[in-house]
Design a protein around this motif. Structure first.
Motif, PDB file in Angstrom:
ATOM      1  N   ALA A  70      -4.055  33.537 125.211  1.00 40.04           N
ATOM      2  CA  ALA A  70      -3.685  32.178 124.768  1.00 40.04           C
ATOM      3  C   ALA A  70      -3.480  32.189 123.256  1.00 40.04           C
ATOM      4  CB  ALA A  70      -4.769  31.182 125.155  1.00 40.04           C
ATOM      5  N   THR A  71      -2.392  31.577 122.829  1.00 41.24           N
ATOM      6  CA  THR A  71      -2.066  31.546 121.405  1.00 41.24           C
ATOM      7  C   THR A  71      -2.640  30.277 120.753  1.00 41.24           C
ATOM      8  OG1 THR A  71      -0.049  30.317 121.809  1.00 41.24           O
ATOM      9  CG2 THR A  71       0.128  32.723 121.880  1.00 41.24           C
ATOM     10  N   ALA A  72      -2.574  30.248 119.429  1.00 44.37           N
ATOM     11  CA  ALA A  72      -3.006  29.039 118.712  1.00 44.37           C
ATOM     12  C   ALA A  72      -2.181  27.842 119.183  1.00 44.37           C
ATOM     13  CB  ALA A  72      -2.844  29.252 117.209  1.00 44.37           C
ATOM     14  N   ALA A  73      -0.893  28.084 119.462  1.00 46.53           N
ATOM     15  CA  ALA A  73      -0.029  26.984 119.926  1.00 46.53           C
ATOM     16  C   ALA A  73      -0.475  26.504 121.307  1.00 46.53           C
ATOM     17  CB  ALA A  73       1.426  27.449 119.969  1.00 46.53           C
ATOM     18  N   ASP A  74      -0.949  27.436 122.151  1.00 41.29           N
ATOM     19  CA  ASP A  74      -1.431  27.042 123.489  1.00 41.29           C
ATOM     20  C   ASP A  74      -2.663  26.135 123.363  1.00 41.29           C
ATOM     21  OD1 ASP A  74       0.504  28.486 124.843  1.00 41.29           O
ATOM     22  OD2 ASP A  74      -0.707  30.307 124.889  1.00 41.29           O
ATOM     23  N   LEU A  75      -3.561  26.506 122.453  1.00 44.32           N
ATOM     24  CA  LEU A  75      -4.763  25.675 122.257  1.00 44.32           C
ATOM     25  C   LEU A  75      -4.372  24.305 121.715  1.00 44.32           C
ATOM     26  CD1 LEU A  75      -7.150  28.450 121.009  1.00 44.32           C
ATOM     27  CD2 LEU A  75      -7.521  27.018 123.010  1.00 44.32           C
ATOM     28  N   ASP A  76      -3.356  24.273 120.850  1.00 41.19           N
ATOM     29  CA  ASP A  76      -2.874  22.980 120.338  1.00 41.19           C
ATOM     30  C   ASP A  76      -2.286  22.139 121.481  1.00 41.19           C
ATOM     31  OD1 ASP A  76      -3.643  23.684 117.812  1.00 41.19           O
ATOM     32  OD2 ASP A  76      -1.632  24.210 117.104  1.00 41.19           O
ATOM     33  N   THR A  77      -1.540  22.806 122.379  1.00 36.92           N
ATOM     34  CA  THR A  77      -0.962  22.088 123.528  1.00 36.92           C
ATOM     35  C   THR A  77      -2.065  21.505 124.392  1.00 36.92           C
ATOM     36  OG1 THR A  77       0.966  23.524 123.577  1.00 36.92           O
ATOM     37  CG2 THR A  77       0.445  22.362 125.612  1.00 36.92           C
ATOM     38  N   ALA A  78      -3.075  22.343 124.691  1.00 40.93           N
ATOM     39  CA  ALA A  78      -4.197  21.883 125.515  1.00 40.93           C
ATOM     40  C   ALA A  78      -4.892  20.712 124.833  1.00 40.93           C
ATOM     41  CB  ALA A  78      -5.179  23.027 125.751  1.00 40.93           C
ATOM     42  N   GLU A  79      -5.102  20.856 123.518  1.00 39.91           N
ATOM     43  CA  GLU A  79      -5.790  19.786 122.784  1.00 39.91           C
ATOM     44  C   GLU A  79      -4.961  18.503 122.810  1.00 39.91           C
ATOM     45  OE1 GLU A  79      -7.744  20.870 119.187  1.00 39.91           O
ATOM     46  OE2 GLU A  79      -7.809  18.817 118.466  1.00 39.91           O
TER      47      GLU A  79
END
Ligand SMILES: NC(=O)C1=CN([C@@H]2O[C@H](COP(=O)(O)OP(=O)(O)OC[C@H]3O[C@@H](n4cnc5c(N)ncnc54)[C@H](OP(=O)(O)O)[C@@H]3O)[C@@H](O)[C@H]2O)C=CC1
Ligand SMILES: O=C(O)[C@@H]1CCC=N1
Length: 270
Positions: free
Chosen positions: A138-147
């Protein structure tokens, strides 16, 4: 990835019961195109059918996000319906208790981007809190999407390790149930002291809601807020003498309660 990208590529929801519906309601309010949402659920509610989302119909080939919101006990039966999304660039986002990231990596293939989360039911009124943790892919962008998806139902916090999620489940995932029970207990105690049931319940609910709001908004700690209520040799001191007993009071009881829920979360990993 923002809501525009999700609206373009699609979001598939595996399971849409209490938690799934709360999230979906939040996303639609925030402007997610209902046409982009594809739900798989054996018994869709009337509410779900009225949202303009696709229900138990054809799925996109590679949706932006696969949201997993089935009960852990249903997971084995449910996952094969979406196994085709492995390796397709889809972010797998789970709210399921117990099921570890490794189970999704096994189901969808190594290299699949997975974010595991633990929300709670105040999500239904936009007052939830959700903890998230991503896997190595999971990328930083994925965590941002989840958030960004999960912030539609309340606060989001990020964990450092996956095993923290068991204690999170014990505290905030299951926590609303403890507080609802406390409301019942406070109302029952008021009744026992002679109050009419409806009045006792109104007092108990408003007291918990008001204290919660004050604890969240005040600059003081909960400890100081408690001290502020407690007049020397007054009524609160008399009550707290029972509640704060080191052997039989709330502290050891809450410790045992959270430990039992945390232990059960670990057991659910199987
Ligand atoms: N409720 C809570 O407080 C919290 C729940 N969670 C987690 O969220 C997840 C969902 O919980 P919750 O929303 O409460 O549960 P619900 O039972 O309300 O929702 C689960 C949904 O999944 C559906 N379902 C069952 N089998 C399948 C299948 N094979 N394929 C697709 N959908 C299926 C169910 O349908 P049917 O009812 O017809 O079986 C139901 O609509 C769980 O994993 C839980 O651990 C996390 C934090 C808090
Ligand atoms: O009771 C459960 O297992 C789920 C997880 C947290 C709240 N409800």
């Amino acid at each position: 990835m923002g809501f525009e990208d999700i609206s373009r590529r699609g979001l598939v929801m595996l399971g849409c019961g209490k938690m799934g519906s709360a999230m979906l309601e939040g996303w639609l309010k925030r402007g997610l195109d209902p046409a982009a949402v594809h739900v798989i659920d054996p018994h869709p509610s009337d509410w779900l059918r009225a949202q303009g989302v696709s229900v138990n119909a054809a799925l996109p080939d590679a949706p932006a996000v696969l949201m997993i919101a089935v009960k852990p006990q249903m997971m084995q039966a449910a996952l094969p319906q979406v196994a085709g999304f492995g390796g397709g660039g889809t972010l797998v986002l789970s709210v399921a208790a117990g099921t570890p990231i490794a189970a999704y990596e096994a189901a969808f293939g190594a290299g699949t981007r997975v974010v595991r989360s633990m929300p709670n039911t105040p999500a239904a009124v936009g007052k939830g809190i959700t903890a998230i943790i991503g896997n190595g892919a999971a990328t930083a962008a994925d965590l941002d999407t989840a958030e960004s998806l999960l912030s539609a139902i309340g606060q989001v916090v990020r964990l450092e390790t996956e095993d923290q999620i068991d204690a999170v489940t014990g505290v905030s995932g299951s926590g609303p149930a403890y507080i609802f029970y406390m409301i019942d207990a406070l109302a029952a105690a008021g009744e026992a002291e002679g109050l009419p049931p409806a009045l006792a319940m109104q007092l108990a609910k408003a007291t918990v809601a008001g204290a919660g709001a004050l604890a969240e908004q005040a600059g003081e700690t909960p400890e100081q807020l408690r001290i502020n209520v407690t007049s020397p040799n007054g009524t609160t001191q008399a009550g707290l003498g029972v509640l704060m007993d080191a052997g039989t009071g709330l502290m050891p009881l809450m410790r045992a309660t959270v430990a039992a829920a945390t232990r059960r979360s670990r057991e659910l990993r199987g």
